[in-house]
Design a protein around this motif. Sequence first.
Motif, PDB file in Angstrom:
ATOM      1  N   VAL A 104      44.035  42.098  44.667  1.00 25.48           N
ATOM      2  CA  VAL A 104      42.690  42.517  44.273  1.00 25.48           C
ATOM      3  C   VAL A 104      42.122  41.561  43.229  1.00 25.48           C
ATOM      4  CG1 VAL A 104      41.290  44.416  43.367  1.00 25.48           C
ATOM      5  CG2 VAL A 104      43.368  44.917  44.702  1.00 25.48           C
ATOM      6  N   ASN A 105      40.949  41.026  43.496  1.00 18.00           N
ATOM      7  CA  ASN A 105      40.282  40.173  42.516  1.00 18.00           C
ATOM      8  C   ASN A 105      39.981  40.943  41.240  1.00 18.00           C
ATOM      9  OD1 ASN A 105      40.071  37.658  43.847  1.00 18.00           O
ATOM     10  ND2 ASN A 105      38.334  38.390  45.063  1.00 18.00           N
ATOM     11  N   LYS A 162      38.050  41.628  37.449  1.00 17.33           N
ATOM     12  CA  LYS A 162      36.652  41.835  37.073  1.00 17.33           C
ATOM     13  C   LYS A 162      35.945  40.519  36.800  1.00 17.33           C
ATOM     14  CE  LYS A 162      33.785  44.308  33.708  1.00 17.33           C
ATOM     15  NZ  LYS A 162      33.788  45.222  32.511  1.00 17.33           N
ATOM     16  N   LEU A 178      35.092  38.582  40.024  1.00 21.83           N
ATOM     17  CA  LEU A 178      33.983  39.160  40.761  1.00 21.83           C
ATOM     18  C   LEU A 178      32.660  38.963  40.036  1.00 21.83           C
ATOM     19  CD1 LEU A 178      35.669  42.455  42.021  1.00 21.83           C
ATOM     20  CD2 LEU A 178      35.148  40.398  43.350  1.00 21.83           C
ATOM     21  N   ASP A 213      32.302  37.131  46.705  1.00 24.24           N
ATOM     22  CA  ASP A 213      33.665  37.373  47.182  1.00 24.24           C
ATOM     23  C   ASP A 213      33.868  38.822  47.596  1.00 24.24           C
ATOM     24  OD1 ASP A 213      34.401  34.782  46.787  1.00 24.24           O
ATOM     25  OD2 ASP A 213      35.807  35.172  45.153  1.00 24.24           O
ATOM     26  N   GLU A 214      34.756  39.007  48.580  1.00 19.61           N
ATOM     27  CA  GLU A 214      35.234  40.350  48.871  1.00 19.61           C
ATOM     28  C   GLU A 214      36.151  40.795  47.735  1.00 19.61           C
ATOM     29  OE1 GLU A 214      34.187  42.085  51.297  1.00 19.61           O
ATOM     30  OE2 GLU A 214      33.330  40.635  52.694  1.00 19.61           O
ATOM     31  N   ARG A 215      36.353  42.096  47.625  1.00 19.30           N
ATOM     32  CA  ARG A 215      37.145  42.603  46.501  1.00 19.30           C
ATOM     33  C   ARG A 215      38.629  42.274  46.627  1.00 19.30           C
ATOM     34  NH1 ARG A 215      37.372  45.645  42.186  1.00 19.30           N
ATOM     35  NH2 ARG A 215      39.052  47.138  41.842  1.00 19.30           N
ATOM     36  N   ALA A 216      39.166  42.281  47.854  1.00 20.29           N
ATOM     37  CA  ALA A 216      40.614  42.130  48.005  1.00 20.29           C
ATOM     38  C   ALA A 216      40.968  41.471  49.326  1.00 20.29           C
ATOM     39  CB  ALA A 216      41.302  43.488  47.895  1.00 20.29           C
ATOM     40  N   THR A 257      39.673  36.391  50.256  1.00 19.23           N
ATOM     41  CA  THR A 257      38.511  37.219  49.860  1.00 19.23           C
ATOM     42  C   THR A 257      37.192  36.489  50.101  1.00 19.23           C
ATOM     43  OG1 THR A 257      38.490  36.549  47.501  1.00 19.23           O
ATOM     44  CG2 THR A 257      39.915  38.408  48.125  1.00 19.23           C
TER      45      THR A 257
END
Length: 412
Positions: free
Chosen positions: A345-346, A348, A351, A357-360, A390
Amino acid sequence: MTNLKNLLLVFCSLTSHLVVAQNSSSDLLEYEIVYSALPWANLSGGLDQGFVYMDNADVTAKLNINELFDWEESLSIFFYGLGNHGGQATDYMGDFQVASNIQAAPSWRLFEVWIQENFLNDRLSALFGLYDLNSEFDVLRPGTIFINSSFGIGAEYAQSGLNGPSIFPISSLGLRLSSSITDQWRVRLAILDGVSGNPADLKSNRIALSKEDGALIAMEHSVYLSSAVPDRINRNYTTRRKKVGRDRDIPTNDKINVGGWMYTAEFPEIGDSTFYRPNWGAYIGAQKYWFYSKYDDRYLSMFVRYGVANDRINRIGSAISGGIVFAGSLSEKTDYVGLAFSTAVNGKARLEHSPEDERAETALELTYSFPLRTWLTIQPDVQYIINPNTDASIKNSLAIGLLIQASLGGAW
């Protein structure tokens, strides 16, 4: 690569005449050679469809000095030569977590060389030298059957440092202390060079200690909740954690790992290279076994792991993985079927500065490992990567591979 293929043919010839010796406290020298070949194809999605051939050679030897001088306490020297060749599956799949755990820059290197002394009937152990942190830290045994790198060490841990922590394929110089407080409690501490090799040259195993590089400090506490019968689990597949020189018996108990790591050097914050923060992370993992019979090695095992890292300086702020493995006996040998997932998971900060980007990214893996001979194992593998890297512009990747492992070893 041609030389390594020839080496495989030599293995096949030799192992037909050799009986692999088991580790024994009376052996002066123990050795093992493992050749792993991984043909790999990205069938759809990712960056492009295509085929790569990856291979890996591991040559290990352990000299038990205590046997030479008939000492009661264990003193040993360990050598590990590592060779990697072939292409990069990531070039086609575009994934972040790395689908192949033998993917590395083509090179031959001395991966590990260390000296270890055990005290108090092996209750206390001290090791110094070039050391693979992931040979003992952040290991859940059921996860070692899988090929995706994130089932060997968490994605948030693997990303850390300027050139990764001291793990495959580049190790660093360090000191590891291990203590078995009781049969159920084990504590480990490692202090390692904060920069593995040379970030500008992935083929280098340079040792250059400096205040600027700092140190990586890792700790782990393992609690073993129950005892399995060691003779009932005869693992046929070979991993970096079960090579000559490691623990003679890898525990198959139910267990919980709690660990953490920290770099003494500070790192620039994502999006603001003038502001530095400490680099740290923590993780917890568990493994569980259920045996189907009292008389054979059929069992079901599960594992789960969750880890976090300082997401102001690390791209991946957290990662979660888990899986299930069934071990069965079709003959006198054991085969394994496994299904697992890993989600990175990216954080904070990532992002905030890359909102597109997608979150994960999530990796799904289905694998089946079975031995054709005591020295030869075949493992078909399927992986599906959701949101590779991502990156919203990269389609989900579907890839297949076939891991072939040939090994020989013995003791004198």
